[in-house]
Scaffold this active site. Structure first.
Site, PDB file in Angstrom:
ATOM      1  CB  SER A 143      16.455 100.951 202.716  1.00 56.10           C
ATOM      2  OG  SER A 143      17.054 101.333 201.537  1.00 56.10           O
ATOM      3  CD  GLU A 154      13.352 111.312 195.855  1.00 61.52           C
ATOM      4  OE1 GLU A 154      14.467 111.648 195.453  1.00 61.52           O
ATOM      5  OE2 GLU A 154      13.134 110.337 196.591  1.00 61.52           O
ATOM      6  NE  ARG A 157      11.469 109.089 201.253  1.00 56.21           N
ATOM      7  CZ  ARG A 157      12.286 108.129 201.606  1.00 56.21           C
ATOM      8  NH1 ARG A 157      13.360 107.922 200.891  1.00 56.21           N
ATOM      9  NH2 ARG A 157      12.069 107.398 202.677  1.00 56.21           N
ATOM     10  NE  ARG A 183      11.492 103.089 193.761  1.00 50.37           N
ATOM     11  CZ  ARG A 183      12.708 103.525 194.022  1.00 50.37           C
ATOM     12  NH1 ARG A 183      13.610 102.687 194.508  1.00 50.37           N
ATOM     13  NH2 ARG A 183      13.029 104.773 193.794  1.00 50.37           N
ATOM     14  CD  GLU A 239      16.838 101.238 197.652  1.00 48.44           C
ATOM     15  OE1 GLU A 239      17.878 101.826 197.311  1.00 48.44           O
ATOM     16  OE2 GLU A 239      16.053 101.690 198.504  1.00 48.44           O
ATOM     17  NE  ARG A 272      15.485 104.227 189.118  1.00 50.92           N
ATOM     18  CZ  ARG A 272      16.397 104.286 190.079  1.00 50.92           C
ATOM     19  NH1 ARG A 272      16.178 103.717 191.228  1.00 50.92           N
ATOM     20  NH2 ARG A 272      17.531 104.897 189.870  1.00 50.92           N
ATOM     21  CG  HIS A 273      12.820 108.599 192.332  1.00 49.35           C
ATOM     22  ND1 HIS A 273      13.718 108.186 191.380  1.00 49.35           N
ATOM     23  CD2 HIS A 273      13.389 108.346 193.535  1.00 49.35           C
ATOM     24  CE1 HIS A 273      14.793 107.702 191.983  1.00 49.35           C
ATOM     25  NE2 HIS A 273      14.619 107.782 193.291  1.00 49.35           N
TER      26      HIS A 273
HETATM   27  P1  AMO Z   1      14.433 104.389 201.905  1.00 50.03           P
HETATM   28  O1  AMO Z   1      14.628 105.850 201.866  1.00 50.03           O
HETATM   29  O2  AMO Z   1      15.409 103.547 201.127  1.00 50.03           O
HETATM   30  O3  AMO Z   1      14.473 103.850 203.414  1.00 50.03           O
HETATM   31  O4  AMO Z   1      12.953 104.031 201.416  1.00 50.03           O
HETATM   32  C1  AMO Z   1      12.478 102.693 201.471  1.00 50.03           C
HETATM   33  C2  AMO Z   1      11.856 102.296 200.145  1.00 50.03           C
HETATM   34  O5  AMO Z   1      10.780 103.187 199.814  1.00 50.03           O
HETATM   35  C3  AMO Z   1      10.707 103.360 198.419  1.00 50.03           C
HETATM   36  N1  AMO Z   1      10.859 104.780 198.094  1.00 50.03           N
HETATM   37  C4  AMO Z   1      10.263 105.406 197.065  1.00 50.03           C
HETATM   38  N2  AMO Z   1       9.415 104.984 196.123  1.00 50.03           N
HETATM   39  C5  AMO Z   1       8.991 105.861 195.207  1.00 50.03           C
HETATM   40  N3  AMO Z   1       9.342 107.164 195.178  1.00 50.03           N
HETATM   41  C6  AMO Z   1      10.199 107.653 196.114  1.00 50.03           C
HETATM   42  N4  AMO Z   1      10.540 108.934 196.081  1.00 50.03           N
HETATM   43  C7  AMO Z   1      10.694 106.761 197.113  1.00 50.03           C
HETATM   44  N5  AMO Z   1      11.537 106.892 198.156  1.00 50.03           N
HETATM   45  C8  AMO Z   1      11.610 105.679 198.740  1.00 50.03           C
HETATM   46  C9  AMO Z   1      11.816 102.534 197.803  1.00 50.03           C
HETATM   47  C10 AMO Z   1      12.788 102.396 198.946  1.00 50.03           C
HETATM   48  O6  AMO Z   1      13.571 101.224 198.827  1.00 50.03           O
HETATM   49  N6  AMO Z   1      13.618 104.540 206.873  1.00 50.03           N
HETATM   50  C11 AMO Z   1      14.146 103.724 205.794  1.00 50.03           C
HETATM   51  C12 AMO Z   1      13.598 102.314 205.830  1.00 50.03           C
HETATM   52  C13 AMO Z   1      14.082 101.506 207.021  1.00 50.03           C
HETATM   53  O7  AMO Z   1      15.298 101.463 207.260  1.00 50.03           O
HETATM   54  O8  AMO Z   1      13.224 100.885 207.675  1.00 50.03           O
HETATM   55  C14 AMO Z   1      13.795 104.379 204.457  1.00 50.03           C
HETATM   56  O9  AMO Z   1      12.918 105.218 204.360  1.00 50.03           O
HETATM   57  O10 AMO Z   1      11.276 101.277 197.420  1.00 50.03           O
END
Ligand code: AMO
Ligand code: ATP
Length: 434
Positions: free
Chosen positions: A360, A213, A211, A408, A357, A219-220
């Protein structure tokens, strides 16, 4: 190395060869001690200068800290030794001499900045409490795999180089794929769904997600480990049950198999496996409770995403893992199904740790016409996703699933301040190597 004994297995009466790093040398005059460290622990090597071969004593006491040596000798009981045994050496081999100046002190006596630690992960993991994080991370992944097997799901691996994004267009890393535009995958979302219509029915994947970001937060990550689950014939409530099972299994595995690591982290008394069902709050209840805390300057209204301070206020209020269900459809992605009796309300859910979180998920839109409509509403070109949507015309069961952030999970489980502490070689805005 043949016949090598781990230091933890050396018993009085044994003649052993132990091998590892020189943790410390203490010279008291007539007597001196070298502490040897390996994966299993530490052991004392005793040098009685007057009684031992001069060259052996010189080698043992001249070697720099953190050099790698092997020592052969007899194991003796010795109540004054840190582990109640010591080795009286017959021979010592210096296998790899370390520089006298180290970029980081593995004994931990001198604190290091996180960035210095990440630049020197090899030395950093020589610290017991740092190694413990990664032993626990490995145990989490092992327990999670076993929990998925209990649920009758099959592990899959899906491509990480893809033609389209799924989680919103701005967070993609573009790459060039033989002259064509491609991306690093943000989520296995579409691929795991494609397997729902296959004979596998229930699948999981543990793999990297990428990602782009822009923000730098504790936490990212730009490369994270996603623990994904998807099952045919599940609705969102069954997906939440599976999520709870998997997260609890991770805690149980660590409680059962990582006593030593929890001690190294000073968590042996604090660590608790979550008990009972995780409370399930609707989004509407969640915003009401956040508003009631008075922690936010502006009151939240229906349709708002939960700001970080709001999540934290609610987390403090709830005080345990919990779900937020029934989100407004407009803030959930196109693949999440709406409730049949209310189009404004989605079956999407998040699973929260009080600090942030973790998950999701939701029930998916499996009806072809609704799915294509959803693409258009989100401003995506359904044509570009034809490889995905067309499979919904050939018998796609109702299904649900979720994605859990692996780092996380480890971070919140161990109370780590920064998500980077849960990754060996984190990728963030500043960090592309090592
Ligand atoms: P989402 O985008 O909420 O959902 O991602 C799911 C979980 O992945 C973790 N996460 C991350 N952890 C660290 N750094 C990041 N940049 C990052 N991005 C996400 C989080 C988050 O809750 N396709 C959907 C899932 C689904 O519906 O099955 C999805 O990707 O813990
Ligand atoms: P020598 O033992 O050859 O007479 P020395 O006078 O330097 O030499 P000791 O007085 O026996 O040695 O011990 C020095 C310190 O090391 C003391 O504090 C003693 O308790 C400790 N010590 C001695 N032997 C051991 C051992 N095998 N393990 C741990 N500590 C020890």
């Amino acid at each position: 190395m043949q016949n090598r004994t781990y230091t933890a297995d050396a018993e009085p009466g044994d003649t052993v060869t132990v091998a590892g790093w020189v943790h410390e040398v203490r010279d008291l005059g007539g007597i001196a001690f070298l502490i040897l460290r390996d994966k299993s622990g530490k052991i004392q090597i005793k040098f009685e200068k007057d009684e031992m071969d001069e060259e052996l004593v010189e080698t043992g006491l001249g070697v720099h800290r953190e050099s790698v040596i092997s020592v052969s000798g007899d194991v003796k009981e010795e109540p004054r030794a840190p582990t109640d045994v010591e080795v009286v050496p017959d021979s010592i081999d210096v296998l790899a001499e370390a520089d006298t100046e180290l970029p980081l002190d593995p004994s931990g006596k001198v604190d290091a900045e996180l960035s210095t630690r990440l630049d020197n992960r090899t030395l950093d993991l020589r610290k017991e409490e740092v190694k413990a994080v990664f032993e626990i991370r490995a145990e989490v992944l092992r327990s999670v795999r076993e929990a998925f097997r209990d649920l009758g799901s099959t592990e899959i691996n899906t491509p990480k180089i893809v033609a389209t994004g799924t989680e919103g267009g701005t967070e993609l890393f573009p790459i060039t794929y033989f002259g064509e535009e491609a991306f690093m995958n943000q989520s296995p979302q579409l691929f795991k769904q494609l397997m729902i219509g296959s004979g596998l029915e229930r699948v999981f994947e543990i793999g990297p997600i990428f990602r782009a970001e822009e923000h730098n937060t504790p936490r990212h990550l730009n490369e994270a480990t996603s623990i994904d689950f998807e099952s045919a014939f599940f609705d969102h409530t069954e997906a939440m049950d599976a999520c709870e099972h998997v997260v609890k299994a991770a805690y149980e595995g660590v409680a059962e198999n990582c006593r030593k690591e929890l001690e190294a982290l000073g968590l042996e008394d604090e660590f608790e496996v979550p008990e009972g069902e995780f409370p399930r709050l609707t989004y509407e209840e969640a915003i009401e409770r956040i508003n009631a805390t008075g922690e936010l300057d502006e009151q939240l209204v229906w349709g708002d995403d939960l700001p970080t301070e709001g999540e934290r206020a609610l987390g403090d209020d709830v005080g345990e893992h919990y779900f937020i269900t029934d989100w407004p459809s407009e803030i959930k992605p196109f693949y999440i199904k709406d409730h049949d009796d209310d189009e404004q309300l989605s079956t999407g859910f998040d699973m929260m740790h009080p600090r942030m979180e973790l998950v999701s998920g939701g029930q998916r839109e499996h009806r072809y016409d609704h799915l294509v409509e959803g693409f258009e509403q989100q401003g995506l070109d359904p044509e570009a996703f034809d490889y995905y949507t067309k499979m919904f015309r050939y018998g796609m069961p109702p299904h649900a699933g979720w994605g859990l952030g692996g780092e996380r999970l480890v971070m919140t489980m161990l109370g780590l301040e920064n998500i980077r502490e849960a990754v060996l070689f984190p990728r963030d805005r500043q960090r592309l190597s090592p």
